[in-house]
Motif scaffolding. Structure first.
Motif, short mmCIF file in Angstrom:
data_model
loop_
_atom_site.label_atom_id
_atom_site.label_comp_id
_atom_site.label_asym_id
_atom_site.label_seq_id
_atom_site.Cartn_x
_atom_site.Cartn_y
_atom_site.Cartn_z
N VAL A 189 1.01 -1.00 -0.17
CA VAL A 189 -0.25 -0.54 -0.06
C VAL A 189 0.85 1.52 0.08
O VAL A 189 1.39 1.12 0.56
CB VAL A 189 -0.91 0.09 1.03
N ALA A 190 0.78 1.88 -0.95
CA ALA A 190 1.09 3.36 -1.31
C ALA A 190 0.82 4.80 -0.73
O ALA A 190 -0.45 4.51 -0.37
CB ALA A 190 1.32 3.61 -2.10
N SER A 191 1.30 5.24 -0.01
CA SER A 191 0.98 6.70 0.18
C SER A 191 1.43 8.01 0.16
O SER A 191 2.86 7.07 0.06
CB SER A 191 0.68 6.42 1.71
N GLY A 192 1.28 9.08 0.34
CA GLY A 192 2.34 9.53 0.28
C GLY A 192 2.52 11.29 1.64
O GLY A 192 2.28 12.36 1.43
N CYS A 193 1.91 10.29 2.68
CA CYS A 193 1.53 11.33 3.93
C CYS A 193 2.17 10.33 4.71
O CYS A 193 2.44 9.67 5.49
CB CYS A 193 0.13 11.74 3.91
N PRO A 194 3.32 11.33 5.40
CA PRO A 194 4.06 10.70 7.23
C PRO A 194 2.44 9.89 8.17
O PRO A 194 3.37 8.80 8.69
CB PRO A 194 4.91 11.70 7.65
N PHE A 195 1.75 10.74 7.80
CA PHE A 195 0.59 11.17 8.99
C PHE A 195 0.10 8.78 8.22
O PHE A 195 0.10 8.45 9.56
CB PHE A 195 -0.12 11.65 9.55
N CYS A 196 0.10 9.44 7.98
CA CYS A 196 -0.91 8.51 6.34
C CYS A 196 -0.10 7.28 6.68
O CYS A 196 -0.77 5.58 6.87
CB CYS A 196 -1.49 8.28 5.14
N LEU A 197 0.89 7.08 6.35
CA LEU A 197 2.03 5.90 6.76
C LEU A 197 1.85 5.40 8.25
O LEU A 197 1.77 3.98 8.75
CB LEU A 197 3.33 6.68 6.21
N THR A 198 1.95 6.27 9.19
CA THR A 198 2.14 5.29 10.63
C THR A 198 0.91 4.68 10.54
O THR A 198 0.25 4.14 11.41
CB THR A 198 1.97 6.75 11.59
N MET A 199 -0.31 5.33 10.37
CA MET A 199 -2.09 5.47 10.74
C MET A 199 -2.09 3.45 10.17
O MET A 199 -2.07 2.58 10.39
CB MET A 199 -2.73 6.04 10.95
N LEU A 200 -1.15 3.90 8.77
CA LEU A 200 -1.78 2.28 8.00
C LEU A 200 -0.61 1.60 8.84
O LEU A 200 -0.85 -0.16 8.49
CB LEU A 200 -1.19 2.88 6.46
N SER A 201 0.29 1.83 8.73
CA SER A 201 1.55 0.58 9.59
C SER A 201 0.67 0.04 10.77
O SER A 201 0.99 -1.46 11.13
CB SER A 201 2.89 0.72 9.91
N ASP A 202 0.41 0.58 11.78
CA ASP A 202 -0.10 0.37 12.37
C ASP A 202 -1.37 -0.10 12.16
O ASP A 202 -1.82 -1.40 13.22
CB ASP A 202 -0.86 1.71 13.54
N GLY A 203 -2.17 -0.10 11.35
CA GLY A 203 -3.52 -0.48 11.30
C GLY A 203 -3.04 -2.51 10.60
O GLY A 203 -3.29 -2.99 11.42
N ILE A 204 -1.90 -1.96 9.96
CA ILE A 204 -1.94 -3.22 9.65
C ILE A 204 -0.61 -4.49 10.54
O ILE A 204 -1.16 -5.31 10.80
CB ILE A 204 -1.14 -3.21 8.15
N LYS A 205 -0.45 -3.78 11.42
CA LYS A 205 -0.31 -4.34 12.89
C LYS A 205 -0.83 -5.57 13.57
O LYS A 205 -1.00 -5.81 14.14
CB LYS A 205 0.83 -3.92 13.03
N ASN A 206 -2.39 -3.85 13.59
CA ASN A 206 -3.44 -4.20 14.19
C ASN A 206 -3.60 -6.36 13.12
O ASN A 206 -4.63 -6.12 14.56
CB ASN A 206 -3.84 -3.36 14.93
N LYS A 207 -4.14 -6.11 12.62
CA LYS A 207 -4.50 -7.24 11.64
C LYS A 207 -3.75 -8.52 12.00
O LYS A 207 -3.88 -8.87 10.92
CB LYS A 207 -5.32 -6.85 10.37
N ASN A 208 -2.33 -7.80 12.80
CA ASN A 208 -1.06 -8.97 11.77
C ASN A 208 -0.38 -9.43 10.38
O ASN A 208 -0.88 -10.75 9.96
CB ASN A 208 -1.10 -10.65 12.92
N LYS A 209 -0.66 -7.96 9.77
CA LYS A 209 -0.23 -8.40 8.38
C LYS A 209 0.76 -8.11 8.15
O LYS A 209 1.66 -7.98 7.07
CB LYS A 209 -1.59 -8.25 7.28
N GLU A 210 1.84 -7.50 9.05
CA GLU A 210 2.76 -6.83 8.96
C GLU A 210 3.89 -7.88 8.07
O GLU A 210 5.10 -6.85 7.54
CB GLU A 210 3.63 -6.10 10.17
N ASN A 211 4.06 -8.58 8.00
CA ASN A 211 5.20 -9.89 7.28
C ASN A 211 4.58 -9.48 6.19
O ASN A 211 5.21 -10.41 5.25
CB ASN A 211 5.27 -10.78 8.50
#
Lengths: 442, 265
Positions: B226-248
């Motif tokens: 998932v691509a983005s162009g914003c530091p906040f979106c990057l943080t929020m999406l990374s956290d969201g993906i961790k929440n779903k245990n999909k970070e790998n």
């Protein structure tokens, strides 16, 4: 006998006109309690917006089914009002279908178009009623719609259904009377849709049919007059206000927040940036908005324009995830508070000084704080209402007048002030990232 | 390419030489301090170096644009920041600014003019698109994204706020990747949850976090990037993906990182 109907019509139309005028004056004076506002951009762009968005319903078409149904109701409203003109002239002059002899077969064409639209309005409103009450579409069932707002919406739809039905019934009775050659019943030609009602009334006596026709006529015109007055108390004012509201809507990109010039003067004076001979900045009555009169008159017109469709709330990320914020409720609360104060003033009471305010008694901080300023509500509104403007004004009041922002925001403010970043990092470390690039081995 | 010395000149250095760069890279607070977004800053700087762009940064002279203060209602603090920054920018006679933060972008571009700061401001996604279009960045064929599904998350301050929808998508498409749209995209895009100064406080009580709701849109696309162009979106999406245990399984990358990877920078 005929004169009685004419006099009655004039009295009723006069009373309706009087009530309507009173409401227009009231709403106008409520809106004018808002702050001055300078519309942005050039008039031709604003006019184009009005033509496309209000007249052309451009933004409705993001949702195709309601857009098409709404288009029928809208066109029906515009076109059938031409027939109301005939109603009014007939009512005043004591004539019957005054245009029919002059327009001849064109009258028949017109009437068939009106009837087609009446049927489409009827069907659309029935579908709308089903969407609200049977399908229970989510955006119509949010908490702020409980009670009066839901009833208001249903009343409007039912009224439209009944009024359209009255037209068809009236035309059906009229056609039977014409075929029997009853006096005064001018030939209208064959009216396709209302003809379907003829079998229902074919065995009625002339007298009963005249009664039905007259009753339907009176019902329709009284209904329209009553509806015109009712609209001013309801959520339905968008039928008029959508036009000025789109005309005065902001033209800059959505990301632009209005600058507070009063603050600019203060900041410049603090920084010694004002010329020596400049007058000291005037005392500012209030930063941001606590009550509705701290908002601009455009914000207030927004509130009266809102028809509570809930497209904004449906798109709001805070609302989607169960937070209390609903942009629609922001607009509804603003209007309710305005109406309350307007009524108070009219009754000779204290008006604004009634111990209540929009922020606090209607809208809570919890709602205001939940906004991500994502502009989804602004984008979603078919008539260019801007709930975000009001939210930002309230945040300004909370931050600058009350210092009542959430604790974490106060910490963030402090970080920006002392570390020049919303996080507490040493300003001298700001450029450290470049070290890794310059010395890749590190 | 990796042997090349990476330069990060400052405005002060340019001025000392009596020269001016073509463009100022406004790094932003997240780009300067946030460990994850510093990688984006570095990726973008590498691209600028490789494309031989005459750029500079403000270094320690840069400060917060004031955006979070303004969105949270503190107009005084915003204007203090803005006026201080305008003095610095005007002092260096800055004409053109590129930034990798949509919040900085919006504020510098749309709100500084009200306070007398007028600059030609562009977001790094538009800048990268222009570099590709002009041939200053030549996309290496077949490099790591060819045929891969990439979905793009519109940040509110880039998309709805400023109507920039196409540039980041053009960049993704130039990589021969398969751009897959989420059900809520472009004008209907769903916020990551961090805008309006939400990044700096806990959310109000609700039944879900906004970034989790948005992450579900990402998962639905089946994209592994998932691509983005914003530091906040990057943080929020990374956290969201961790929440779903999909970070790998799922990578969250900035537009600049996509290009840097393609260029093996």
């Amino acid at each position: 006998m005929d004169y009685i109907q004419q006099i009655l019509f004039l009295i009723i139309a006069g009373v309706a006109g009087y009530l309507l005028f009173g409401r227009v004056v009231q709403i106008r004076s409520n809106i004018k309690m808002g702050k001055d506002f300078e519309p942005s951009g050039d008039k031709s762009t604003r006019f184009k917006n009005m033509v496309l968005v209000a007249f052309g319903q451009q933004k409705m078409f993001k949702k195709i089914i309601p857009a098409v149904l709404h288009l029928f109701v809208y066109v029906g409203f515009l076109v059938i009002n031409l027939e109301v003109l005939e109603f009014v002239i007939d009512g005043v002059a004591g004539t019957h279908r005054i245009f029919a002899p002059y327009l001849g077969s064109f009258y028949t064409v017109l009437m068939n178009i009106f009837e087609f639209l009446a049927v489409m309005v009827l069907i659309s409103c029935l579908v709308f009623l089903i969407r609200r009450n049977v399908l229970k579409i989510d955006r119509f069932k949010k908490i702020e719609m409980n009670g009066w707002p839901a009833l208001d919406a249903n009343l409007i739809l039912i009224t439209e259904v009944v009024l359209m039905f009255a037209i068809l019934k009236m035309n059906a009775a009229d056609q039977i009377l014409q075929s029997r050659g009853v006096a005064h019943y001018t030939d209208t030609g064959f009216l396709f849709f209302s003809a379907h009602f003829i079998p229902l009334m074919d065995n009625f006596s002339d007298g009963t049919l005249v009664f039905v026709e007259r009753a339907a006529w009176w019902f329709h015109i009284l209904g329209i007059l009553a509806f015109a007055v009712y609209v001013t108390y309801s959520k339905h004012l968008h039928i008029f206000l959508a036009f000025p509201n789109t005309y005065f809507a902001k033209l800059s990109v959505k990301g632009h927040a209005d600058n507070m010039d009063a603050v600019t003067n203060e900041v410049k004076s603090m920084l010694g940036m004002l010329p020596a001979d400049a007058a000291p900045p005037a005392e500012i009555s209030r930063f941001g908005a606590k009550d509705f009169n701290d908002l601009s008159w455009k914000n207030l017109m927004d509130a009266y324009t809102c028809t509570e469709c809930g497209r904004c709330t449906q798109q709001c990320p805070a609302n989607i995830t169960g937070k209390k914020l609903s942009p629609r409720k922001i607009m509804m609360d603003t209007r309710d508070r305005m109406e309350e104060v307007g009524k108070n003033i009219k009754a000779g009471n204290k008006g604004l000084d009634d111990g209540k305010s929009l922020l606090g008694d209607y809208i809570t901080k919890e709602e205001i704080n939940a906004c991500t300023s994502c502009n989804a509500c602004v984008e979603a509104c078919p008539v260019m209402i801007n709930p975000l403007d009001i939210i930002l004004e309230m945040r300004r009041y909370i931050a600058m007048e009350e210092s009542g922002s959430p604790q974490s925001w106060n910490v963030m403010f402090q970080n920006v002030e002392t570390s020049f970043s919303p996080w507490k990092f040493a300003p001298t470390d700001r450029f450290n990232w470049s070290e890794d690039l310059k010395n890749p081995k590190n | 390419m990796s042997d090349m010395e990476i330069k990060v000149p400052t405005m002060a250095e340019y001025m000392a030489k009596g020269e001016a760069p073509d463009v100022l890279f406004w790094v932003g607070c997240a780009g300067s301090y946030d460990d994850r977004y510093k990688k984006v800053t570095k990726a973008f700087v590498k691209i600028l170096n490789a494309a031989k762009i005459k750029f500079a940064v403000l270094g320690t002279e840069e400060t917060c644009t004031g955006d979070p203060a303004r969105r949270a209602g503190n107009e005084f603090l915003f204007q203090m920041q803005a006026m201080a920054n305008i003095q610095v920018l005007d002092g260096y006679q800055v004409k053109k600014i590129v930034t990798a933060c949509p919040h900085c972008f919006n504020t510098l571009k749309n709100e500084y003019p009200d306070l007398g700061g007028n600059y030609d401001v562009i977001h790094h996604s538009t800048f990268l698109q222009e570099l590709i279009d002009s041939g200053q960045v030549v996309i290496a064929d077949g490099k790591p994204f060819k045929g891969k599904k990439i979905t793009f998350h519109d940040s509110c301050y880039l998309g709805r706020a400023n109507d920039v929808y196409q540039a980041p998508r053009s960049v993704i498409e130039s990589l021969d990747a398969e751009l897959v749209e989420m059900k809520r995209c472009k004008t209907n895009g769903l916020c990551c949850g961090a805008g309006g100064a939400q990044m700096f406080k806990e959310p109000e009580e609700g039944n879900k976090d906004i970034n989790v709701e948005r992450t579900e849109d990402v998962l639905e696309t089946g994209s592994k990037i998932v691509a983005s162009g914003c530091p906040f979106c990057l943080t929020m999406l990374s956290d969201g993906i961790k929440n779903k245990n999909k970070e790998n399984e799922i990578e969250v990358l900035d537009i600049a990182e996509l290009i840097a990877k393609n260029q093996q920078l």
